[in-house]
Design a protein around this motif. Structure first.
Motif, PDB file in Angstrom:
ATOM      1  N   ILE A  71       9.080  97.008  -1.026  1.00 24.63           N
ATOM      2  CA  ILE A  71       8.813  98.252  -0.273  1.00 24.63           C
ATOM      3  C   ILE A  71       9.140  98.003   1.190  1.00 24.63           C
ATOM      4  O   ILE A  71       9.056  96.869   1.669  1.00 24.63           O
ATOM      5  CB  ILE A  71       7.348  98.716  -0.432  1.00 24.63           C
ATOM      6  CG1 ILE A  71       7.163 100.117   0.169  1.00 24.63           C
ATOM      7  CG2 ILE A  71       6.385  97.726   0.225  1.00 24.63           C
ATOM      8  CD1 ILE A  71       5.856 100.774  -0.229  1.00 24.63           C
ATOM      9  N   TYR A 129       3.749 107.935   2.544  1.00 22.50           N
ATOM     10  CA  TYR A 129       3.510 106.747   1.693  1.00 22.50           C
ATOM     11  C   TYR A 129       2.263 106.948   0.843  1.00 22.50           C
ATOM     12  O   TYR A 129       1.739 106.002   0.266  1.00 22.50           O
ATOM     13  CB  TYR A 129       3.297 105.516   2.574  1.00 22.50           C
ATOM     14  CG  TYR A 129       4.564 104.884   3.092  1.00 22.50           C
ATOM     15  CD1 TYR A 129       5.299 105.479   4.111  1.00 22.50           C
ATOM     16  CD2 TYR A 129       5.031 103.703   2.530  1.00 22.50           C
ATOM     17  CE1 TYR A 129       6.461 104.893   4.577  1.00 22.50           C
ATOM     18  CE2 TYR A 129       6.200 103.113   3.002  1.00 22.50           C
ATOM     19  CZ  TYR A 129       6.903 103.707   4.027  1.00 22.50           C
ATOM     20  OH  TYR A 129       8.058 103.136   4.486  1.00 22.50           O
ATOM     21  N   ASN A 139       4.690 104.740  -2.004  1.00 29.34           N
ATOM     22  CA  ASN A 139       6.148 104.642  -1.829  1.00 29.34           C
ATOM     23  C   ASN A 139       6.573 105.754  -0.871  1.00 29.34           C
ATOM     24  O   ASN A 139       5.957 106.828  -0.861  1.00 29.34           O
ATOM     25  CB  ASN A 139       6.838 104.855  -3.191  1.00 29.34           C
ATOM     26  CG  ASN A 139       8.347 104.649  -3.094  1.00 29.34           C
ATOM     27  OD1 ASN A 139       8.836 103.536  -2.931  1.00 29.34           O
ATOM     28  ND2 ASN A 139       9.080 105.772  -3.116  1.00 29.34           N
TER      29      ASN A 139
END
Lengths: 165, 409
Positions: free
Chosen positions: A136, B197, B201
């Motif tokens: 990420i 987020y 993600n």
């Protein structure tokens, strides 16, 4: 469903006289064109972002400005990290890519992902199974050192390794 | 319509009077707020010289809702070229405001508006009439009654906010307690899209402003960032990296994939549409450092726009198509520049300390809004398209960045 969180009024500080405390309440339409109203929607507050912990023996690595290639030092650290991961086969790891705050945030998000991917590929080349690793990018968010100087910037250009439950 | 003047040229003398009560008790607070909001907008436009109210004579105390009731001699005496007058009436929470704009030289009404709403809409009413004053004087409406979306971390998390163009009426729109980034308004102004987020993600979200209703729009693995509506509102360009590399993609407004726009090893990010929606400015490091490129969506060619500097980012194409604003890193500091879409006539707009980033245009292309940390903390600033008239508009509290300007309201 959850109680609608009341919109939080933003209070001003003593800055410009023209700015004034804000009514957080729902705005009503007004005559001529019906002034838009906006409010905060109802959200269910499930927090699916599990909080990973930094694994002490998985060291972070650093990068040069606007670069995502692995320096010799970074490679040496990754070799140790790979040893640790091979010794703990059930350990899943999330690799987080970060940048220093200079630059456009979106470009840094992409760069942060590049950095995390570079670490992932290198670990895989050292024999760590890819399905144990996720990636990420946080770009310039969450700096290790929020200061605005070269040392802080160098600290923030990094990839971190978080163990996932 | 008075002949057109560009900001900086000779300015128009305006008498901006305080509106008078049409019936019932005088409410100085309302009159003052209407006047001050109007004065600030006129000042920001750079088109006017505002006469000193102390010099106003007794006609300033009359509403003058028709030209026959205005004593133009008094105003001509003071050298006023245009005159703003009118009245207000408050019944409970219902507010009625009548604005008039007169051409003093030709002794005639230029435009008039009646606004009906609530007490708390007073500032928006003044902004709306300021837009009409600009329209009467230049033929093009002002942007003052539009809104600005931005990111503020005052709660300890980066959340999405909305505020007026002068920073008032700030309102928090999200409660994600995560990281929210880079909003963009739909052309009809009813919706905002942004990255969050929240689910672990960087996904693309949308929010209906009138209901607050929210949904995820694009949530491929990896990046779903820097989304921009096409000016006709029918498609969205953004950067996704599910293919393994950050590429520009085109989505329908339902999130469905329409077209992949770039297939290059480099990072391709920060799309900005031309007004006709046939070209896209974006940032790529395909030539080493991040530079701005322009892609022709019909023909498919991509050409580099920025010749100078080693780090150019966040392009923003002006709605009138004439300029592309961007930020450039020079000697460790970001400043804002504009350039013609053919890469010529590059101009630097900001100077001095602090990083000035993320420029966005007003719907009428007269102004730019951007973030700057010149006073130590990131705030939202506004300036005219030539770099003059800089003022900070976001209130204190948190770090504010990623402004986005709504369309005309």
């Amino acid at each position: 469903c959850a109680k609608k969180p009341a919109p939080v009024p933003v209070t001003t500080d003593d800055q410009a006289a023209a700015q004034q405390a804000v009514q957080g309440v729902e705005e009503m339409g007004a005559g001529e064109t019906g002034i838009g109203e906006s409010m905060i929607g109802e959200e269910s507050m499930d927090d699916s972002m599990s909080m990973p912990q930094t694994v002490a023996s998985l060291e972070r690595i650093y990068f040069n400005f606007d670069r995502y290639d692995l320096s010799p030092e970074a490679q040496a650290i990754l070799i140790n990290n790979a040893e640790y991961l091979k010794a703990n086969p059930d350990q899943k790891v999330r690799i987080e890519g970060y940048c220093d705050e200079r630059g456009s945030d979106e470009y840094n998000l992409a760069l942060g992902e590049r950095r995390a991917l570079a670490a992932q590929k290198y670990l895989e080349s050292l024999g760590v199974a890819g399905d144990r690793l996720s990636v990420i990018s946080y770009g310039e968010e969450m700096p290790l050192d929020p200061a605005q100087n070269e040392d802080a910037y160098a600290m923030n250009r990094r990839a971190e390794f978080k163990s996932m439950p | 319509q008075v002949e057109i003047r560009a900001p900086g040229q000779q300015t128009i003398a305006v008498a901006n009077t305080q509106l008078v009560p049409l019936s019932g008790t005088p409410l100085p607070a309302i009159a003052a707020e209407l006047h001050d909001v109007m004065a600030a907008d006129l000042e920001l436009s750079g088109l006017f010289r505002q006469l000193d109210p102390a010099a106003f004579l007794d006609d300033a105390r009359r509403p003058g809702l028709t030209s026959s009731r205005v004593d133009f001699n008094q105003w001509a005496l003071l050298g006023a070229e245009i005159l703003i007058k009118g009245g207000y009436q408050l019944q409970g929470e219902r507010l009625l405001v009548d604005f008039r704009l007169y051409d003093v030289v030709h002794r005639r009404l230029l435009t008039g508006r009646r606004y009906a709403g609530l007490r708390r809409d007073v500032r928006t009413m003044a902004h709306k009439f300021a837009d009409q004053v600009l329209k009467s004087v230049t033929g093009r409406e002002g942007p003052f009654s539009s809104r600005i979306a931005y990111i503020d971390n005052r709660t300890g998390h980066k959340e999405l906010y909305l505020m007026d163009t002068d920073g008032a009426n700030a309102l928090r729109l999200t409660d994600h307690r995560s990281i929210v980034l880079n909003p963009d308004f739909s052309p009809n102004g009813r919706e905002v899209i942004y990255t969050s987020y929240r689910r672990g993600n960087p996904d693309l979200y949308r929010k209906q402003l009138s209901t607050g209703q929210e949904a995820r729009l694009a949530f491929k693995k990896g990046l779903n960032i820097a989304a921009r509506f096409r000016p006709d509102g029918r498609e969205i360009a953004l950067t996704q990296s599910a293919t393994g590399n950050p590429e520009l993609m085109l989505l329908g407004t339902d999130g469905s994939r329409r077209r992949r726009l770039t297939s290059h090893w480099g990072i391709d990010v920060d799309p900005s549409w031309s007004p006709a929606g046939d070209r896209l400015a974006f940032v790529s490091d395909r030539q080493g450092n991040p530079h701005i490129f322009v892609m022709d969506l019909l023909g498919g060619q991509t050409a580099r726009l920025t010749a100078n500097g080693k780090y150019n980012a966040t392009p923003a194409w002006s709605p009138d198509g004439k300029r592309i604003a961007f930020t450039r890193l020079e000697k460790g500091v970001f400043d804002i520049y504009t350039v013609r879409p053919d890469g010529t006539d590059e101009r630097r707009l900001t100077f001095g300390p602090g990083n000035k980033e993320h420029p966005r245009w007003s719907p009428d292309s007269r102004f730019l809004v951007y973030s700057s940390d010149q006073d130590g903390r990131k705030g939202i600033y506004i300036m005219r398209a030539d770099g003059t008239g800089i003022r900070r508009i976001s209130a204190g509290g948190g770090q504010c960045q990623h402004p986005a300007w709504s369309g005309q309201r």
